[in-house]
Motif scaffolding. Structure first.
Motif, PDB file in Angstrom:
ATOM      1  N   GLU A  72      56.539 -27.182 -50.547  1.00  0.00           N
ATOM      2  CA  GLU A  72      56.279 -25.756 -50.697  1.00  0.00           C
ATOM      3  C   GLU A  72      57.214 -24.975 -49.784  1.00  0.00           C
ATOM      4  OE1 GLU A  72      52.226 -25.210 -49.596  1.00  0.00           O
ATOM      5  OE2 GLU A  72      51.466 -26.730 -50.979  1.00  0.00           O
ATOM      6  N   LEU A  73      57.804 -23.906 -50.312  1.00  0.00           N
ATOM      7  CA  LEU A  73      58.675 -23.072 -49.497  1.00  0.00           C
ATOM      8  C   LEU A  73      57.834 -22.321 -48.470  1.00  0.00           C
ATOM      9  CD1 LEU A  73      61.539 -21.951 -48.993  1.00  0.00           C
ATOM     10  CD2 LEU A  73      60.968 -20.107 -50.610  1.00  0.00           C
ATOM     11  N   ALA A  74      58.081 -22.582 -47.185  1.00  0.00           N
ATOM     12  CA  ALA A  74      57.308 -21.938 -46.118  1.00  0.00           C
ATOM     13  C   ALA A  74      57.987 -20.681 -45.597  1.00  0.00           C
ATOM     14  CB  ALA A  74      57.073 -22.919 -44.971  1.00  0.00           C
ATOM     15  N   SER A  75      59.311 -20.617 -45.680  1.00  0.00           N
ATOM     16  CA  SER A  75      60.044 -19.435 -45.206  1.00  0.00           C
ATOM     17  C   SER A  75      60.141 -18.407 -46.335  1.00  0.00           C
ATOM     18  CB  SER A  75      61.437 -19.831 -44.705  1.00  0.00           C
ATOM     19  OG  SER A  75      62.133 -20.577 -45.705  1.00  0.00           O
ATOM     20  N   VAL A  76      58.964 -17.972 -46.803  1.00  0.00           N
ATOM     21  CA  VAL A  76      58.906 -17.046 -47.934  1.00  0.00           C
ATOM     22  C   VAL A  76      59.465 -15.684 -47.518  1.00  0.00           C
ATOM     23  CG1 VAL A  76      57.355 -15.845 -49.515  1.00  0.00           C
ATOM     24  CG2 VAL A  76      56.938 -18.237 -48.935  1.00  0.00           C
ATOM     25  N   GLY A  77      60.287 -15.105 -48.379  1.00  0.00           N
ATOM     26  CA  GLY A  77      60.809 -13.770 -48.105  1.00  0.00           C
ATOM     27  C   GLY A  77      62.121 -13.742 -47.363  1.00  0.00           C
ATOM     28  N   GLY A  78      62.705 -14.907 -47.107  1.00  0.00           N
ATOM     29  CA  GLY A  78      63.977 -14.916 -46.393  1.00  0.00           C
ATOM     30  C   GLY A  78      64.499 -16.325 -46.204  1.00  0.00           C
ATOM     31  N   ASN A  79      65.617 -16.438 -45.490  1.00  0.00           N
ATOM     32  CA  ASN A  79      66.240 -17.717 -45.206  1.00  0.00           C
ATOM     33  C   ASN A  79      66.139 -17.998 -43.716  1.00  0.00           C
ATOM     34  OD1 ASN A  79      67.181 -17.777 -47.946  1.00  0.00           O
ATOM     35  ND2 ASN A  79      68.833 -16.385 -47.338  1.00  0.00           N
ATOM     36  N   GLY A  80      65.943 -19.267 -43.356  1.00  0.00           N
ATOM     37  CA  GLY A  80      65.843 -19.573 -41.944  1.00  0.00           C
ATOM     38  C   GLY A  80      65.467 -21.007 -41.660  1.00  0.00           C
ATOM     39  N   TRP A  81      65.363 -21.298 -40.366  1.00  0.00           N
ATOM     40  CA  TRP A  81      65.005 -22.613 -39.858  1.00  0.00           C
ATOM     41  C   TRP A  81      63.610 -22.552 -39.262  1.00  0.00           C
ATOM     42  CZ3 TRP A  81      68.555 -26.425 -40.737  1.00  0.00           C
ATOM     43  CH2 TRP A  81      69.870 -26.006 -41.026  1.00  0.00           C
ATOM     44  N   GLY A  82      62.842 -23.625 -39.415  1.00  0.00           N
ATOM     45  CA  GLY A  82      61.467 -23.656 -38.937  1.00  0.00           C
ATOM     46  C   GLY A  82      61.338 -24.124 -37.505  1.00  0.00           C
ATOM     47  N   GLY A  83      60.272 -23.654 -36.840  1.00  0.00           N
ATOM     48  CA  GLY A  83      59.930 -24.125 -35.510  1.00  0.00           C
ATOM     49  C   GLY A  83      58.869 -25.200 -35.589  1.00  0.00           C
ATOM     50  N   LEU A  84      58.021 -25.285 -34.571  1.00  0.00           N
ATOM     51  CA  LEU A  84      56.977 -26.300 -34.545  1.00  0.00           C
ATOM     52  C   LEU A  84      55.875 -25.981 -35.549  1.00  0.00           C
ATOM     53  CD1 LEU A  84      56.549 -26.945 -30.710  1.00  0.00           C
ATOM     54  CD2 LEU A  84      57.784 -28.328 -32.373  1.00  0.00           C
ATOM     55  N   LEU A  85      55.339 -27.034 -36.155  1.00  0.00           N
ATOM     56  CA  LEU A  85      54.232 -26.915 -37.095  1.00  0.00           C
ATOM     57  C   LEU A  85      52.913 -27.092 -36.357  1.00  0.00           C
ATOM     58  CD1 LEU A  85      53.033 -26.894 -40.014  1.00  0.00           C
ATOM     59  CD2 LEU A  85      53.450 -29.378 -40.052  1.00  0.00           C
ATOM     60  N   VAL A  86      51.962 -26.183 -36.609  1.00  0.00           N
ATOM     61  CA  VAL A  86      50.614 -26.273 -36.061  1.00  0.00           C
ATOM     62  C   VAL A  86      49.644 -26.388 -37.238  1.00  0.00           C
ATOM     63  CG1 VAL A  86      48.815 -25.080 -34.755  1.00  0.00           C
ATOM     64  CG2 VAL A  86      51.201 -24.933 -34.010  1.00  0.00           C
ATOM     65  N   ILE A  87      48.704 -27.344 -37.170  1.00  0.00           N
ATOM     66  CA  ILE A  87      47.683 -27.498 -38.198  1.00  0.00           C
ATOM     67  C   ILE A  87      46.333 -27.174 -37.571  1.00  0.00           C
ATOM     68  CG2 ILE A  87      46.544 -29.080 -39.795  1.00  0.00           C
ATOM     69  CD1 ILE A  87      49.398 -28.400 -40.588  1.00  0.00           C
ATOM     70  N   ASP A  88      45.591 -26.215 -38.158  1.00  0.00           N
ATOM     71  CA  ASP A  88      44.302 -25.839 -37.588  1.00  0.00           C
ATOM     72  C   ASP A  88      43.199 -26.774 -38.069  1.00  0.00           C
ATOM     73  OD1 ASP A  88      43.388 -24.975 -40.124  1.00  0.00           O
ATOM     74  OD2 ASP A  88      44.030 -22.911 -39.765  1.00  0.00           O
ATOM     75  N   PHE A  90      41.005 -26.439 -40.177  1.00  0.00           N
ATOM     76  CA  PHE A  90      40.755 -26.357 -41.614  1.00  0.00           C
ATOM     77  C   PHE A  90      41.871 -27.033 -42.408  1.00  0.00           C
ATOM     78  CE2 PHE A  90      38.688 -22.672 -39.685  1.00  0.00           C
ATOM     79  CZ  PHE A  90      37.385 -22.845 -40.115  1.00  0.00           C
ATOM     80  N   GLY A  91      42.846 -27.608 -41.705  1.00  0.00           N
ATOM     81  CA  GLY A  91      43.959 -28.258 -42.375  1.00  0.00           C
ATOM     82  C   GLY A  91      45.035 -27.303 -42.852  1.00  0.00           C
ATOM     83  N   LYS A  92      45.030 -26.065 -42.354  1.00  0.00           N
ATOM     84  CA  LYS A  92      46.027 -25.068 -42.756  1.00  0.00           C
ATOM     85  C   LYS A  92      47.175 -25.015 -41.753  1.00  0.00           C
ATOM     86  CE  LYS A  92      43.570 -23.902 -46.304  1.00  0.00           C
ATOM     87  NZ  LYS A  92      44.017 -24.249 -47.665  1.00  0.00           N
ATOM     88  N   GLY A  93      48.376 -24.722 -42.283  1.00  0.00           N
ATOM     89  CA  GLY A  93      49.579 -24.723 -41.466  1.00  0.00           C
ATOM     90  C   GLY A  93      49.931 -23.363 -40.897  1.00  0.00           C
ATOM     91  N   HIS A  94      50.555 -23.386 -39.726  1.00  0.00           N
ATOM     92  CA  HIS A  94      51.024 -22.178 -39.044  1.00  0.00           C
ATOM     93  C   HIS A  94      52.368 -22.510 -38.405  1.00  0.00           C
ATOM     94  CE1 HIS A  94      46.890 -20.501 -39.283  1.00  0.00           C
ATOM     95  NE2 HIS A  94      46.557 -21.766 -39.143  1.00  0.00           N
ATOM     96  N   ILE A  95      53.369 -21.656 -38.636  1.00  0.00           N
ATOM     97  CA  ILE A  95      54.710 -21.917 -38.100  1.00  0.00           C
ATOM     98  C   ILE A  95      55.369 -20.613 -37.676  1.00  0.00           C
ATOM     99  CG2 ILE A  95      55.028 -23.885 -39.651  1.00  0.00           C
ATOM    100  CD1 ILE A  95      57.063 -22.083 -41.206  1.00  0.00           C
ATOM    101  N   THR A  96      56.427 -20.747 -36.907  1.00  0.00           N
ATOM    102  CA  THR A  96      57.408 -19.679 -36.780  1.00  0.00           C
ATOM    103  C   THR A  96      58.653 -20.133 -37.531  1.00  0.00           C
ATOM    104  OG1 THR A  96      58.238 -20.626 -34.714  1.00  0.00           O
ATOM    105  CG2 THR A  96      56.595 -18.858 -34.536  1.00  0.00           C
ATOM    106  N   TRP A  97      59.410 -19.172 -38.038  1.00  0.00           N
ATOM    107  CA  TRP A  97      60.712 -19.512 -38.578  1.00  0.00           C
ATOM    108  C   TRP A  97      61.724 -18.456 -38.153  1.00  0.00           C
ATOM    109  CZ3 TRP A  97      62.969 -16.412 -42.483  1.00  0.00           C
ATOM    110  CH2 TRP A  97      62.113 -15.589 -43.200  1.00  0.00           C
ATOM    111  N   ASN A  98      62.961 -18.940 -37.946  1.00  0.00           N
ATOM    112  CA  ASN A  98      64.024 -18.128 -37.380  1.00  0.00           C
ATOM    113  C   ASN A  98      64.965 -17.681 -38.490  1.00  0.00           C
ATOM    114  OD1 ASN A  98      63.572 -18.822 -34.279  1.00  0.00           O
ATOM    115  ND2 ASN A  98      63.391 -20.723 -35.441  1.00  0.00           N
ATOM    116  N   GLU A  99      64.989 -16.394 -38.763  1.00  0.00           N
ATOM    117  CA  GLU A  99      65.768 -15.859 -39.883  1.00  0.00           C
ATOM    118  C   GLU A  99      67.266 -16.053 -39.660  1.00  0.00           C
ATOM    119  OE1 GLU A  99      65.489 -11.775 -42.394  1.00  0.00           O
ATOM    120  OE2 GLU A  99      66.194 -11.567 -40.324  1.00  0.00           O
TER     121      GLU A  99
END
Length: 208
Positions: A72-88, A90-99
């Motif tokens: 699944e594309l996680a950097s929706v709305g732009g282009n970039g590189w991902g940071g660390l992945l956090v899973i809560d 509930f099993g849901k993902g949270h990230i930062t990405w660098n445009e």
């Protein structure tokens, strides 16, 4: 360039399972992985289609002996590189990405999550001088993004950006503090080398 994954089934095992993981990127250069309490592997992979092409961040997961899900594309709305992945929890993902613009960082930092289903991105800091952001989530569910900030070497410094509210809230779930102590079933069973035991307490604090 691809992400390579090797695993074994028990501590001390000498038989490794090896696989190459592919995403829609022609090349994947970096990854962040998390294994949750149920044994599901969550993977964030960043790459591009070659020098000069915009990079993208993809998320996929694998449960037990199952297959990897469709990336699944996680950097929706732009282009970039991902940071660390956090899973809560509930099993849901949270990230930062660098445009990026092409292969060049724009200095704008974004947050993305799939907690409501598909991945959605929001701006964390768009000042044109914030780079290499990574994310952590504390015990109360609030997010903290760590990055370096500055337009020149003389002005660069490490900054931490705190979320105004909880990142781990899920629609329909009660995130309020429990009014009593509860103890969950351990997983896996205690005949395994390790087991996890979930619990909730009615007040914040340290315990043993």
């Amino acid at each position: 360039y691809h992400i390579h994954h090797a695993s074994y089934s028990a501590p001390g095992d000498t038989t490794w399972t090896y696989e190459i993981i592919s995403t829609p990127n022609a090349n994947d250069f970096s990854a962040s992985a998390v294994i949750d309490a149920q044994g599901t592997i969550h993977l964030l992979a960043s790459g591009n289609d070659g020098f000069g092409f915009p990079p993208h961040v993809y998320y996929l997961k694998k449960s037990g002996s199952g297959s990897w899900t469709t990336p699944e594309l996680a950097s929706v709305g732009g282009n970039g590189w991902g940071g660390l992945l956090v899973i809560d929890r509930f099993g849901k993902g949270h990230i930062t990405w660098n445009e990026t613009s092409g292969n060049i960082y724009t200095g704008n930092l974004f947050y993305a999550t799939n907690k409501t289903g598909g991945w959605l991105s929001t701006s964390i800091l768009s000042d044109g001088k914030t780079y290499n952001g990574v994310l952590t989530v504390d015990g109360t569910g609030k997010g903290h993004a760590l990055a370096y900030n500055g337009a020149t070497f003389a002005t660069q410094e490490i900054i931490v950006i705190h979320s105004a509210g909880r990142l781990t809230e899920v629609a329909g779930e009660d995130m309020s503090q429990p009014d009593r102590f509860t103890l969950d079933q351990n997983y896996p069973n205690p005949f395994n080398p390790t087991t996890r035991i979930g619990f909730r307490i009615s007040d914040f604090g340290f315990l043993s």
